[in-house]
Design an enzyme around this catalytic site. Structure first.
Site, PDB file in Angstrom:
ATOM      1  CG  HIS A  45      36.102  11.546  39.391  1.00  0.00           C
ATOM      2  ND1 HIS A  45      36.042  12.621  40.241  1.00  0.00           N
ATOM      3  CD2 HIS A  45      36.269  10.454  40.171  1.00  0.00           C
ATOM      4  CE1 HIS A  45      36.182  12.204  41.491  1.00  0.00           C
ATOM      5  NE2 HIS A  45      36.328  10.889  41.478  1.00  0.00           N
ATOM      6  CD  GLU A 150      35.844   6.131  46.677  1.00  0.00           C
ATOM      7  OE1 GLU A 150      36.612   6.659  45.860  1.00  0.00           O
ATOM      8  OE2 GLU A 150      34.608   6.276  46.660  1.00  0.00           O
ATOM      9  CG  ASP A 176      38.843   9.597  47.016  1.00  0.00           C
ATOM     10  OD1 ASP A 176      38.955  10.814  47.215  1.00  0.00           O
ATOM     11  OD2 ASP A 176      38.333   9.134  45.982  1.00  0.00           O
TER      12      ASP A 176
END
Length: 254
Positions: A45, A150, A176
């Site tokens: 990210h 996740e 997540d």
């Protein structure tokens, strides 16, 4: 110290880390001075490049702090370049099954454990200044590979993932996971806590390590109580945002 999860006396220790999302070597040095054991370098990210990864890994090594890199995925060139830049801990996101985990080991460990590409003239391999056979063996010892849990599919396949040889352990992404179970952002949710604790307990029973990224909260405490080995619980942008917000509120316009 080759094994970052052991202290000077050879006893197990918890590695604590913070993120440096600004990409500042200065803040890497600050984290090291304060006493954090690891810094998180983000590639999934964010806009960071491998050149920046190398700069931050160099700063981390100079400061005596462990460089941890979270990759965008488990592709060979991503794992290889991060390790050659100097990463000591690798996190691969969204690993849902043992086949994917085996690929991470194949790309991240030298033979006989894996099939990592040969190149010793890099920071992560000591610039080729030592015997290559010794350098490869040392790299296998000092490199830690974690796959991220996740999704509920990963949780369901956890036993098989934990059986993968060469994998250091699992790293839990509660954000997540919370989305996956339909409780987005509810870090205090009992179901999420039970899933996290159950994953950590399974990892310990399988002789693997476990990690988590979450802010200081009851979930983090539950993870540590369960024996989590790697915790990342803050960072430059998130902590500065909170501090600056509080400072602005304390500084009226008139």
């Amino acid at each position: 110290m080759d094994d970052v999860f052991l202290d000077a006396d050879g006893k197990s220790r918890r590695v604590r880390g913070v993120t440096v999302n600004t990409g500042s070597p200065l803040l890497v040095g600050l984290a090291a001075q304060i006493g954090w054991e690891a810094i998180w370098i983000e590639l999934e990210h964010g806009p960071s490049t491998f050149e920046r990864v190398e700069n931050l890994c160099t700063a981390a090594e100079a400061g005596g702090i462990i460089p941890l890199v979270r990759l965008p995925d488990g592709e060979r060139h991503h794992i290889l370049r991060a390790l050659e830049a100097g990463a000591r801990i690798i996190l691969v996101p969204m690993v849902d099954d043992a086949d994917y985990a085996r690929k991470v080991v194949e790309y991240g460990k030298y033979a006989p454990v894996g099939a990592r590409g040969f190149n010793t003239r890099t920071p992560g391999m000591g610039f080729g200044l030592t015997d290559p056979v010794e350098a490869m063996a040392r790299a296998n010892e000092r490199t830690h590979l974690f796959t991220q849990v996740e999704t509920m599919k990963s949780v369901e396949n956890l036993d098989e993932i934990l059986e993968v040889d060469g994998l250091t352990g699992i790293f839990i992404g509660p954000g997540d996971l919370s989305v996956n179970i339909g409780k987005t952002g509810q870090m205090a949710d009992p179901q999420l806590r039970d899933i996290v604790v159950g994953c950590i307990e399974k990892a310990r029973a399988a002789g693997k390590l476990s990690g988590i990224f979450t802010l200081p909260n009851p979930l983090l405490q539950a993870a540590m109580d369960a024996g989590c080995d790697l915790v990342v619980c803050g960072g430059d942008v998130m902590n500065l945002g909170k501090a600056w917000t509080e400072l602005l509120e304390e500084t009226p316009t008139f």
